[in-house]
Write an enzyme that holds these catalytic residues in place. Structure first.
Site, PDB file in Angstrom:
ATOM      1  CB  SER A   1     -33.175 -34.932 -44.900  1.00 44.84           C
ATOM      2  OG  SER A   1     -32.951 -34.399 -43.623  1.00 44.84           O
TER       3      SER A   1
ATOM      4  CB  SER B   1     -33.545 -27.916 -40.817  1.00 40.97           C
ATOM      5  OG  SER B   1     -34.844 -27.916 -40.284  1.00 40.97           O
ATOM      6  CD  GLU B   2     -35.482 -32.867 -37.885  1.00 38.98           C
ATOM      7  OE1 GLU B   2     -34.477 -32.131 -37.817  1.00 38.98           O
ATOM      8  OE2 GLU B   2     -36.244 -33.074 -36.916  1.00 38.98           O
ATOM      9  CG  ASN B   3     -37.529 -28.983 -42.809  1.00 45.71           C
ATOM     10  OD1 ASN B   3     -36.542 -28.871 -42.089  1.00 45.71           O
ATOM     11  ND2 ASN B   3     -38.106 -27.945 -43.378  1.00 45.71           N
ATOM     12  N   GLY B   4     -35.067 -31.039 -44.744  1.00 44.26           N
ATOM     13  CA  GLY B   4     -34.381 -30.976 -46.034  1.00 44.26           C
ATOM     14  C   GLY B   4     -33.555 -29.734 -46.284  1.00 44.26           C
TER      15      GLY B   4
END
Lengths: 218, 233
Positions: free
Chosen positions: A88, A46-49
């Site tokens: 990320s 998930s690209e928010n980390g």
């Protein structure tokens, strides 16, 4: 019959391999997580980390500090890790994510994708989509084949502002699985009960139809 | 030792020196890990003409969105701004300038800004509206655009825990843009849930060293959830 959202997700999941790190976009791509085959391990990014996103939490597990890129509350699987947004996107841009699945408004036979803006109507921003399509090698775009009005979304040239140029090689629609090679769409599979003619009719860009176009195995 | 004590007594003191027209970098993703009390202090202070760089601009009632009510933001640099009706209205009327920036590029612009790197080449945005007017350079047969680093007069951020010298520990996905925003602010202000004495944090487990932090304050947080999604047992 056109594929349902769940069937689209099911077909996406057939592209998963054991040990894959996968980024799933909001909507149908996210549903694919429900169809990971038994005995296969896939780690969701998930690209928010967050690498190792789990299911939605039980009511008592909800934690405001743990969300996915769609801002939904989630959980972590064993082996998950947490990192900053820069880290990320270093793993995304650096090509470390094995498979990216995301939605789009339009795709054309040059591999261009438009997914983030409809001038004058929808200006919400690209989020991480531009980084994902530029950074990943293995991308599947999921979308409906045509608009509600019957206008093809598989074009010879995108009409909307681009999210990425020349980066899409595979599109899964509710009617067909299509590859993009040498400036042409290639029809690989059709949805069960959908004829080649129907797909040809709703594909605006140049479409190559091989002698044998099998039905999807769902 | 007191030279390393970053703790300030009040939110007013935390944002002392923030003036009209300044650039502020803010941590947070959606409403997760946002410096909610520092944002409220900017609202209270009434600072205007601000350029704010943050992944999102909050919602109508929470986060950076509250600064739209009195039109305190002149320009917003963000990757996704879809959750806010007031934002849309001010953008459409031209009162609010918006620079849509891809999420990874925004994170890297802040990282570069804090790391003394003036710019970087990325394939992200090449051939799209984001690449328009930017230098293009080819490396190994692929085209990349030049993106410049981003720095702020102030940065405002949220961490979970800190020691008094500003060593920081983040918690879960509330980390997000916070570390980069902090490093790229001339004056970086961090609010946390807990401040401990120097020496109490394990050096191996510090996410961001206190060298990047100028001011530190302990707050209480609402932690509003944007999309509460649950499964049944």
């Amino acid at each position: 019959m056109a594929l349902t959202r769940d069937q689209l997700a099911q077909r996406v999941a057939q592209e998963f391999k054991d040990g894959y790190y996968v980024n799933l976009g909001i909507g149908i791509p996210t549903l694919a997580a429900n169809f990971v085959p038994q005995g296969m391990d896939v780690m969701l990014q998930s690209e928010n980390g967050l690498l190792g996103m789990g299911r939605f939490p039980l009511d008592e597990e909800v934690d405001a500090d743990l969300i996915n890129a769609g801002k939904q509350t989630v959980t972590m699987v064993p082996g998950a890790s947490i990192f900053s947004s820069a880290e990320s996107f270093a793993m995304i841009r650096g090509g470390h994510v094995d498979l990216t699945v995301l939605g789009a408004f339009e795709v054309d036979c040059q591999g261009n994708i438009a997914s983030y803006m409809i001038p004058g109507k929808l200006i919400k921003g690209m989020g991480g989509a531009m980084d994902l399509v530029a950074g990943a090698d293995n991308i599947i775009v999921t979308m409906t084949h045509a608009s509600k009005h019957g206008d093809s979304k598989l074009l010879s040239e995108c009409t909307l502002p681009l999210t990425g140029k020349g980066c899409i090689k595979r599109v899964l629609t509710d009617l067909a699985l299509i590859d993009i090679e040498d400036g042409k769409f290639i029809l690989r599979e059709r949805a069960p009960g959908v004829s080649v003619e129907e797909i040809v009719k709703l594909t605006a860009g140049e479409l190559v139809v091989p002698d044998n176009v099998p039905e999807m195995n769902l | 030792m007191s030279g390393f004590d970053k703790v300030v007594a009040s939110y007013e003191e935390a944002l002392a020196g923030l003036e009209d027209g300044m650039t502020v970098l803010a941590g947070g993703f959606g409403l997760c890990g946002i410096p909610e009390n520092l944002i409220k202090e900017i609202k209270r202070k009434g600072t205007t003409g601000l350029t704010i760089a943050s992944n999102n601009c909050g919602t109508d009632e929470h986060g950076l969105g509250v600064l739209l009510v009195d039109k305190q933001i002149k320009k917003m640099i963000a990757s996704y701004v879809g959750e806010n009706a007031l934002f849309e209205a001010q953008m459409m009327s031209g009162e609010l300038e918006v620079e849509l920036t891809p999420q990874g590029t925004l994170a890297e612009k802040m990282r570069a800004g804090g790391a003394g790197i003036p710019g970087f080449y990325t394939a992200t945005g090449y051939g799209t509206p984001v690449g328009e007017g930017k230098e293009v350079r080819e490396f190994k047969g692929r085209n990349y655009i030049l993106e410049e680093a981003l720095q702020g007069d102030f940065s405002i951020a949220k961490a979970w825990k800190a020691d008094r010298s500003g060593n920081l520990v983040f918690r879960m996905t509330a980390q997000n843009f916070n570390p980069m925003a902090i490093t790229a602010g001339k004056i970086s202000v961090v609010e946390v849930e807990e401040i401990v004495e120097v020496g109490e944090l394990n050096p191996d487990e510090i996410h961001l060293p206190g060298i990047y932090v100028n001011r530190l304050i302990q707050g209480t947080f609402e932690k509003t959830i944007e999309q509460r999604t649950v499964r049944s047992a």
